[in-house]
Design a protein around this motif. Structure first.
Motif, PDB file in Angstrom:
ATOM      1  N   ARG A 311     -43.827 -39.903  34.142  1.00  0.00           N
ATOM      2  CA  ARG A 311     -43.540 -40.992  33.194  1.00  0.00           C
ATOM      3  C   ARG A 311     -44.052 -42.321  33.749  1.00  0.00           C
ATOM      4  O   ARG A 311     -44.643 -43.126  33.032  1.00  0.00           O
ATOM      5  CB  ARG A 311     -42.041 -41.059  32.908  1.00  0.00           C
ATOM      6  N   ARG A 316     -50.636 -45.359  29.746  1.00  0.00           N
ATOM      7  CA  ARG A 316     -50.312 -46.061  28.498  1.00  0.00           C
ATOM      8  C   ARG A 316     -51.264 -47.217  28.234  1.00  0.00           C
ATOM      9  O   ARG A 316     -51.345 -47.709  27.113  1.00  0.00           O
ATOM     10  CB  ARG A 316     -48.862 -46.559  28.523  1.00  0.00           C
ATOM     11  N   ARG A 320     -53.714 -48.161  23.017  1.00  0.00           N
ATOM     12  CA  ARG A 320     -54.040 -48.970  21.843  1.00  0.00           C
ATOM     13  C   ARG A 320     -55.429 -48.668  21.293  1.00  0.00           C
ATOM     14  O   ARG A 320     -55.721 -48.974  20.128  1.00  0.00           O
ATOM     15  CB  ARG A 320     -53.923 -50.453  22.183  1.00  0.00           C
ATOM     16  N   ASP A 326     -49.856 -38.938  13.817  1.00  0.00           N
ATOM     17  CA  ASP A 326     -48.679 -39.766  13.559  1.00  0.00           C
ATOM     18  C   ASP A 326     -47.417 -39.201  14.205  1.00  0.00           C
ATOM     19  O   ASP A 326     -46.563 -39.960  14.688  1.00  0.00           O
ATOM     20  CB  ASP A 326     -48.455 -39.903  12.051  1.00  0.00           C
ATOM     21  N   ASP A 328     -46.991 -37.828  16.980  1.00  0.00           N
ATOM     22  CA  ASP A 328     -46.927 -38.063  18.432  1.00  0.00           C
ATOM     23  C   ASP A 328     -46.786 -39.549  18.783  1.00  0.00           C
ATOM     24  O   ASP A 328     -46.535 -39.887  19.943  1.00  0.00           O
ATOM     25  CB  ASP A 328     -48.202 -37.534  19.108  1.00  0.00           C
ATOM     26  N   ARG A 329     -46.953 -40.422  17.806  1.00  0.00           N
ATOM     27  CA  ARG A 329     -47.071 -41.849  18.109  1.00  0.00           C
ATOM     28  C   ARG A 329     -45.797 -42.441  18.725  1.00  0.00           C
ATOM     29  O   ARG A 329     -45.872 -43.261  19.638  1.00  0.00           O
ATOM     30  CB  ARG A 329     -47.471 -42.627  16.849  1.00  0.00           C
ATOM     31  N   ALA A 330     -44.645 -42.028  18.237  1.00  0.00           N
ATOM     32  CA  ALA A 330     -43.403 -42.609  18.774  1.00  0.00           C
ATOM     33  C   ALA A 330     -43.244 -42.321  20.261  1.00  0.00           C
ATOM     34  O   ALA A 330     -42.776 -43.175  21.028  1.00  0.00           O
ATOM     35  CB  ALA A 330     -42.196 -42.063  17.995  1.00  0.00           C
ATOM     36  N   LEU A 331     -43.663 -41.128  20.681  1.00  0.00           N
ATOM     37  CA  LEU A 331     -43.534 -40.761  22.089  1.00  0.00           C
ATOM     38  C   LEU A 331     -44.538 -41.495  22.963  1.00  0.00           C
ATOM     39  O   LEU A 331     -44.218 -41.902  24.077  1.00  0.00           O
ATOM     40  CB  LEU A 331     -43.710 -39.246  22.240  1.00  0.00           C
ATOM     41  N   MET A 333     -46.765 -44.252  21.967  1.00  0.00           N
ATOM     42  CA  MET A 333     -47.155 -45.628  21.659  1.00  0.00           C
ATOM     43  C   MET A 333     -46.029 -46.635  21.812  1.00  0.00           C
ATOM     44  O   MET A 333     -46.235 -47.829  21.653  1.00  0.00           O
ATOM     45  CB  MET A 333     -47.697 -45.711  20.230  1.00  0.00           C
ATOM     46  N   SER A 334     -44.808 -46.169  22.068  1.00  0.00           N
ATOM     47  CA  SER A 334     -43.692 -47.105  22.161  1.00  0.00           C
ATOM     48  C   SER A 334     -43.770 -47.909  23.444  1.00  0.00           C
ATOM     49  O   SER A 334     -44.310 -47.447  24.438  1.00  0.00           O
ATOM     50  CB  SER A 334     -42.368 -46.352  22.100  1.00  0.00           C
TER      51      SER A 334
END
Length: 334
Positions: A311, A316, A320, A326, A328-331, A333-334
Motif C-alpha cells: 500500500r 499512485r 491521473r 469505473d 476499479d476507480r474508487a480503490l 484513484m482515491s
C-alpha cells in the motif's frame, strides 16, 4: 510405458509430494535428493499415481522428466493438497506456517514485485504459490489455499465474497507489442484514440476472467477491437483444450508479422525478441489495476506487513494519466 485403467482409492500424499518435486526439479534424481529418499522410491511413487490415474504424468526426455498435459492439469491441485496437509499438521502442533501468496505466473508483474519485497525482507517466512488462467490467484484465495493474492478486485465470472479485502498494489501501463515491419513499429508512442477500430490480438482473453472483463471494458471505452481467438492455425501442435499457447510462441508470431499486435503490461516480463517493438499507449494510458487481496475474516499474522508495504509503495503518482474501468476507480484513484 503402457498404462492400465485407473485404480481407485485415496491419493497418497507421499506420492503427490514426489510428483510435485519431480515437476519442480525436472529430474527424478534431483527430486530424490530434495526429498531425502532414493530415486527408486520416487519412481515407485510416481508409478503409483500413474496407475491410479490411468495416465502418464512424465515423459522421459534427455534432460530428465517433462510433465505431460495431464501432469500440468494436476500440478496446481497437487500443490494445494500439500499446502492444506502442511497447514493441518502445523495447526495441530501449533506451529506457525509461512504466509502463502498467490501470483499468476513466473513472468507476472506481481512475481517481480514479490522477489523485490522478499529480497528486502529476508526474515519474513513467505511462500509464493503459482496459479494459472484456469485456477487463478483469486480462486486460490477464495478456496483458502493461500492467505493473499495479487489480482484485479473486480470483474470475472464470480464476484469476490464480502470477506475478501483489497488494497491497491500497482497500476500496470499497457504497451503494444508489434513486429519491426508493423506500421506502428517506428512510433515513440500511440494515443489511445488512434487505436479505435484497430484489432489487437489478446488470446488470453478467451478465458472468462477478470482480465477478459478488463479488455472488454477497454474496448467499449476506446473502440479498440480485442481479438480473443486462439488462432489454431498458428499453433497446430497445441491441443485445443490446453488454452492459450505459450507466450514465447505468441511473441514469435507477432515478431514475424506486419499486421499482428498484442498488448503487454509494462511490468510483465515478456520474452526478448530482436524483431519486437514496444510502443507505449498514451492520452490516456490504459493500465491494468493490480490489487492485493486477502481474507479479512481470518487473516494470517503476516498479512498486515505485506499489505502495509505494498500500500505504501503503490504507484499512485501515475494514476491521473491512466484509464482504468469505473469499477476499479474508487480503490485506485482515491
Amino acid at each position: 510405458m503402457g498404462v492400465s485403467r485407473g485404480e481407485s482409492g485415496d491419493l497418497d500424499l507421499a506420492a503427490v509430494r514426489a510428483f510435485v518435486a519431480v515437476a519442480d526439479e525436472g529430474q527424478f534424481s534431483a527430486a530424490a535428493a530434495l526429498l531425502g529418499i532414493s530415486q527408486q522410491a520416487v519412481s515407485k511413487r510416481i508409478a503409483r499415481l500413474e496407475r491410479q490415474f490411468g495416465l502418464e504424468l512424465f515423459d522421459r526426455v534427455p534432460t530428465g522428466a517433462a510433465p505431460t498435459a495431464a501432469a500440468a492439469r494436476f500440478l496446481p491441485h497437487a500443490r494445494s493438497l500439500l499446502a492444506v496437509a502442511d497447514e493441518a499438521v502445523a495447526r495441530v502442533l501449533r506451529q506457525p506456517r509461512p504466509l502463502r501468496v498467490a501470483v499468476l505466473g513466473e513472468r507476472a508483474t506481481e512475481m517481480r514485485a514479490m522477489r523485490y519485497y522478499l529480497g528486502r525482507h529476508p526474515g519474513r517466512d513467505t511462500e509464493i504459490v503459482l496459479t494459472n488462467p484456469f485456477v487463478t490467484s483469486r480462486d486460490a484465495l477464495v478456496a483458502g489455499r493461500v492467505d493473499a493474492a495479487f489480482a484485479r478486485a473486480y470483474g470475472g465470472p464470480r464476484a469476490l465474497p464480502a470477506r475478501i479485502a483489497a488494497a491497491p498494489f500497482h497500476l500496470d501501463p499497457l504497451h503494444l507489442l508489434v513486429g519491426k515491419d508493423h506500421p506502428l513499429a517506428g512510433r515513440a508512442a500511440v494515443p489511445l484514440t488512434e487505436l479505435a477500430g484497430v484489432t489487437v490480438w489478446v488470446p488470453g482473453t478467451s478465458v472468462e476472467s477478470e482480465w477478459a472483463d478488463y479488455y472488454r471494458e477497454l474496448s467499449r471505452y476506446s473502440g479498440v477491437v480485442i481479438d480473443s481467438r486462439r488462432r489454431a492455425e498458428l499453433f497446430p501442435d497445441i491441443p485445443a483444450g490446453r488454452g492459450p499457447a505459450p507466450i514465447e510462441m505468441l511473441i514469435e508470431h507477432i515478431a514475424g508479422s506486419d499486421s499482428l499486435a498484442t498488448f503487454s503490461a509494462e511490468g510483465f516480463e515478456s520474452p526478448w525478441h530482436p524483431n519486437i517493438r514496444r510502443v507505449p499507449v498514451v492520452d490516456p494510458t490504459p493500465a491494468y489495476p493490480h490489487a492485493l487481496l486477502w481474507d479479512a475474516g481470518d487473516p494470517h499474522p503476516g498479512v498486515a506487513g505485506l499489505v502495509a508495504y505494498f500500500r505504501d509503495n503503490f504507484n499512485r503518482d501515475i494514476a491521473r494519466d491512466c484509464w482504468i474501468p469505473d469499477s476499479d476507480r474508487a480503490l485506485f484513484m482515491s
